[in-house]
Design a protein around this motif. Structure first.
Motif, PDB file in Angstrom:
ATOM      1  N   ALA A 109      -4.812  -2.605   5.574  1.00  0.00           N
ATOM      2  CA  ALA A 109      -4.080  -2.287   4.336  1.00  0.00           C
ATOM      3  C   ALA A 109      -4.555  -3.183   3.190  1.00  0.00           C
ATOM      4  CB  ALA A 109      -2.581  -2.457   4.554  1.00  0.00           C
ATOM      5  N   GLU A 110      -4.834  -4.455   3.504  1.00  0.00           N
ATOM      6  CA  GLU A 110      -5.351  -5.376   2.482  1.00  0.00           C
ATOM      7  C   GLU A 110      -6.684  -4.882   1.931  1.00  0.00           C
ATOM      8  OE1 GLU A 110      -5.556  -9.195   4.288  1.00  0.00           O
ATOM      9  OE2 GLU A 110      -3.428  -9.619   4.029  1.00  0.00           O
ATOM     10  N   LEU A 111      -7.537  -4.379   2.818  1.00  0.00           N
ATOM     11  CA  LEU A 111      -8.833  -3.840   2.386  1.00  0.00           C
ATOM     12  C   LEU A 111      -8.638  -2.631   1.468  1.00  0.00           C
ATOM     13  CD1 LEU A 111     -10.858  -4.050   5.736  1.00  0.00           C
ATOM     14  CD2 LEU A 111     -11.058  -5.553   3.743  1.00  0.00           C
ATOM     15  N   ALA A 112      -7.672  -1.800   1.802  1.00  0.00           N
ATOM     16  CA  ALA A 112      -7.392  -0.624   0.972  1.00  0.00           C
ATOM     17  C   ALA A 112      -6.878  -1.047  -0.406  1.00  0.00           C
ATOM     18  CB  ALA A 112      -6.373   0.274   1.663  1.00  0.00           C
ATOM     19  N   LEU A 113      -6.023  -2.065  -0.440  1.00  0.00           N
ATOM     20  CA  LEU A 113      -5.502  -2.567  -1.715  1.00  0.00           C
ATOM     21  C   LEU A 113      -6.624  -3.156  -2.565  1.00  0.00           C
ATOM     22  CD1 LEU A 113      -2.207  -4.246  -0.447  1.00  0.00           C
ATOM     23  CD2 LEU A 113      -2.364  -2.257  -1.964  1.00  0.00           C
ATOM     24  N   GLN A 114      -7.551  -3.856  -1.921  1.00  0.00           N
ATOM     25  CA  GLN A 114      -8.703  -4.412  -2.632  1.00  0.00           C
ATOM     26  C   GLN A 114      -9.548  -3.295  -3.231  1.00  0.00           C
ATOM     27  OE1 GLN A 114     -10.877  -7.041   0.005  1.00  0.00           O
ATOM     28  NE2 GLN A 114      -9.057  -8.248   0.451  1.00  0.00           N
ATOM     29  N   TYR A 115      -9.681  -2.209  -2.486  1.00  0.00           N
ATOM     30  CA  TYR A 115     -10.439  -1.052  -2.962  1.00  0.00           C
ATOM     31  C   TYR A 115      -9.852  -0.519  -4.264  1.00  0.00           C
ATOM     32  CZ  TYR A 115     -11.782   3.896  -3.198  1.00  0.00           C
ATOM     33  OH  TYR A 115     -12.229   5.127  -3.625  1.00  0.00           O
ATOM     34  N   PHE A 116      -8.527  -0.377  -4.297  1.00  0.00           N
ATOM     35  CA  PHE A 116      -7.868   0.140  -5.503  1.00  0.00           C
ATOM     36  C   PHE A 116      -7.957  -0.857  -6.648  1.00  0.00           C
ATOM     37  CE2 PHE A 116      -5.696   3.002  -2.468  1.00  0.00           C
ATOM     38  CZ  PHE A 116      -5.959   4.209  -3.112  1.00  0.00           C
ATOM     39  N   GLU A 130     -10.394  -2.965  -7.178  1.00  0.00           N
ATOM     40  CA  GLU A 130     -11.765  -2.888  -7.700  1.00  0.00           C
ATOM     41  C   GLU A 130     -11.991  -1.600  -8.475  1.00  0.00           C
ATOM     42  OE1 GLU A 130     -14.110  -3.303  -4.198  1.00  0.00           O
ATOM     43  OE2 GLU A 130     -13.668  -5.439  -3.949  1.00  0.00           O
ATOM     44  N   GLU A 131     -11.328  -0.541  -8.024  1.00  0.00           N
ATOM     45  CA  GLU A 131     -11.469   0.746  -8.716  1.00  0.00           C
ATOM     46  C   GLU A 131     -10.871   0.660 -10.121  1.00  0.00           C
ATOM     47  OE1 GLU A 131      -9.020   4.231  -7.547  1.00  0.00           O
ATOM     48  OE2 GLU A 131     -10.920   5.146  -7.020  1.00  0.00           O
ATOM     49  N   VAL A 132      -9.724  -0.019 -10.229  1.00  0.00           N
ATOM     50  CA  VAL A 132      -9.063  -0.173 -11.520  1.00  0.00           C
ATOM     51  C   VAL A 132      -9.872  -1.048 -12.461  1.00  0.00           C
ATOM     52  CG1 VAL A 132      -7.048  -1.162 -12.679  1.00  0.00           C
ATOM     53  CG2 VAL A 132      -6.738   0.246 -10.637  1.00  0.00           C
ATOM     54  N   SER A 133     -10.455  -2.135 -11.889  1.00  0.00           N
ATOM     55  CA  SER A 133     -11.221  -3.073 -12.718  1.00  0.00           C
ATOM     56  C   SER A 133     -12.607  -2.530 -13.070  1.00  0.00           C
ATOM     57  CB  SER A 133     -11.366  -4.423 -11.993  1.00  0.00           C
ATOM     58  OG  SER A 133     -12.111  -4.277 -10.800  1.00  0.00           O
ATOM     59  N   GLY A 134     -13.006  -1.433 -12.386  1.00  0.00           N
ATOM     60  CA  GLY A 134     -14.296  -0.818 -12.682  1.00  0.00           C
ATOM     61  C   GLY A 134     -15.466  -1.465 -11.999  1.00  0.00           C
ATOM     62  N   ASN A 135     -15.191  -2.309 -10.950  1.00  0.00           N
ATOM     63  CA  ASN A 135     -16.272  -2.979 -10.203  1.00  0.00           C
ATOM     64  C   ASN A 135     -16.805  -2.072  -9.100  1.00  0.00           C
ATOM     65  OD1 ASN A 135     -16.000  -5.253 -11.766  1.00  0.00           O
ATOM     66  ND2 ASN A 135     -14.487  -6.202 -10.395  1.00  0.00           N
ATOM     67  N   LEU A 179       0.838  -1.203   0.000  1.00  0.00           N
ATOM     68  CA  LEU A 179       0.000   0.000   0.000  1.00  0.00           C
ATOM     69  C   LEU A 179       0.870   1.250   0.000  1.00  0.00           C
ATOM     70  CD1 LEU A 179      -2.833   1.214   0.087  1.00  0.00           C
ATOM     71  CD2 LEU A 179      -2.757   1.038   2.594  1.00  0.00           C
ATOM     72  N   GLN A 180       1.946   1.221   0.783  1.00  0.00           N
ATOM     73  CA  GLN A 180       2.856   2.367   0.832  1.00  0.00           C
ATOM     74  C   GLN A 180       3.475   2.606  -0.548  1.00  0.00           C
ATOM     75  OE1 GLN A 180       5.610   2.590   4.188  1.00  0.00           O
ATOM     76  NE2 GLN A 180       7.252   3.187   2.794  1.00  0.00           N
ATOM     77  N   GLU A 181       3.905   1.542  -1.218  1.00  0.00           N
ATOM     78  CA  GLU A 181       4.496   1.680  -2.547  1.00  0.00           C
ATOM     79  C   GLU A 181       3.477   2.231  -3.544  1.00  0.00           C
ATOM     80  OE1 GLU A 181       5.965  -2.202  -3.474  1.00  0.00           O
ATOM     81  OE2 GLU A 181       7.784  -1.977  -2.251  1.00  0.00           O
ATOM     82  N   LEU A 182       2.225   1.781  -3.414  1.00  0.00           N
ATOM     83  CA  LEU A 182       1.169   2.264  -4.302  1.00  0.00           C
ATOM     84  C   LEU A 182       0.937   3.755  -4.108  1.00  0.00           C
ATOM     85  CD1 LEU A 182      -1.053   1.620  -6.369  1.00  0.00           C
ATOM     86  CD2 LEU A 182      -2.565   1.074  -4.445  1.00  0.00           C
TER      87      LEU A 182
END
Length: 236
Positions: free
Chosen positions: A222-229, A231-236, A166-169
């Protein structure tokens, strides 16, 4: 609730079904499940053996799965797969907490839920299967237990702490680093639970998670935040 008494035939039958392995020598199975708190006849030696077998099996699997990977990447992936947290997950999938044999003190303090005890039990079972059968059978059984985890590996991401990812993202996006805060602590001293939130700049959603340590709760958030991004990228 697990018992401190030796396993019944029903306990053994159900466990072997979950493990997809039937022991020829049931004494090895019971020894593998015996934590050191039960006395001198415990699973520590089997754990020592199983740890080496596990590392070899996973190292060989990764060697063949990623023929172009560098030594450092292979070491990182192996460490991710054989760490206590992953082993404890496997133990819970096999419901080992219901059958692990503990001394009175460990049982009262909730040892059957503790990651370290569950992880050690998995290693001990691996050692026991090797002694009960042979190397070929033992390695095949380990690979069965790890099948989905090996199949889902991403060479670039696997083995990295979710907080690090998440930090790297955030750095890639030129955004401020994530901010973590403990919202609540609950439970007895020997079984504390922590609720932690993760906040990100320019993201309205707050990511909250609960775990038995602050670090684990932060990682889950942090895992939840990564999942959020994702899903945002995939458009879900």
């Amino acid at each position: 609730m697990k018992k401190a008494t030796p396993l019944s035939k029903t306990d053994i039958y159900l466990l072997e079904k979950r493990l997809a392995y039937e022991f020829k020598d049931k004494r090895l199975l019971e020894l593998a499940l015996s934590h050191r708190s039960v006395g001198p006849k415990n699973n520590e030696r089997l754990e020592f053996l199983g740890d080496s077998l596990l590392n070899l099996t996973i190292a060989e699997a990764l060697f063949h799965q990623f023929p172009d990977a560098k030594e450092g990447d292979l070491s990182r992936l192996r460490a991710h797969l054989v760490k206590g947290e992953t082993l404890a997950e496997i133990a819970r999938e096999k419901q080992l907490g219901d059958v692990v044999l503990l001394g009175t003190g460990e049982m009262k303090s909730g040892g059957f839920r503790r990651d370290s005890i569950l992880a050690d039990t998995v290693e001990a079972l691996i050692g026991a299967i090797y002694l009960d059968q042979d190397m070929f059978c033992c390695q095949n059984k380990v690979l069965e237990w790890y099948e989905s985890r090996l199949a889902g590996l991403d060479l670039k991401k696997a083995g990295k702490d979710p907080k690090t990812c998440l930090q790297e993202l955030m750095q890639e996006k030129s955004l401020a680093l994530p901010a973590y805060r403990v919202l609540n602590e609950s439970g007895e001293n020997h079984a504390r639970m922590y609720e932690v939130e993760c906040r990100l700049v320019n993201v309205e959603q707050v990511f909250c998670a609960i775990a038995s340590s602050k670090r684990q709760a932060e990682k889950k958030a942090a895992e939840l935040a990564l999942q959020y991004f994702d899903e945002e990228v995939s458009g879900n």
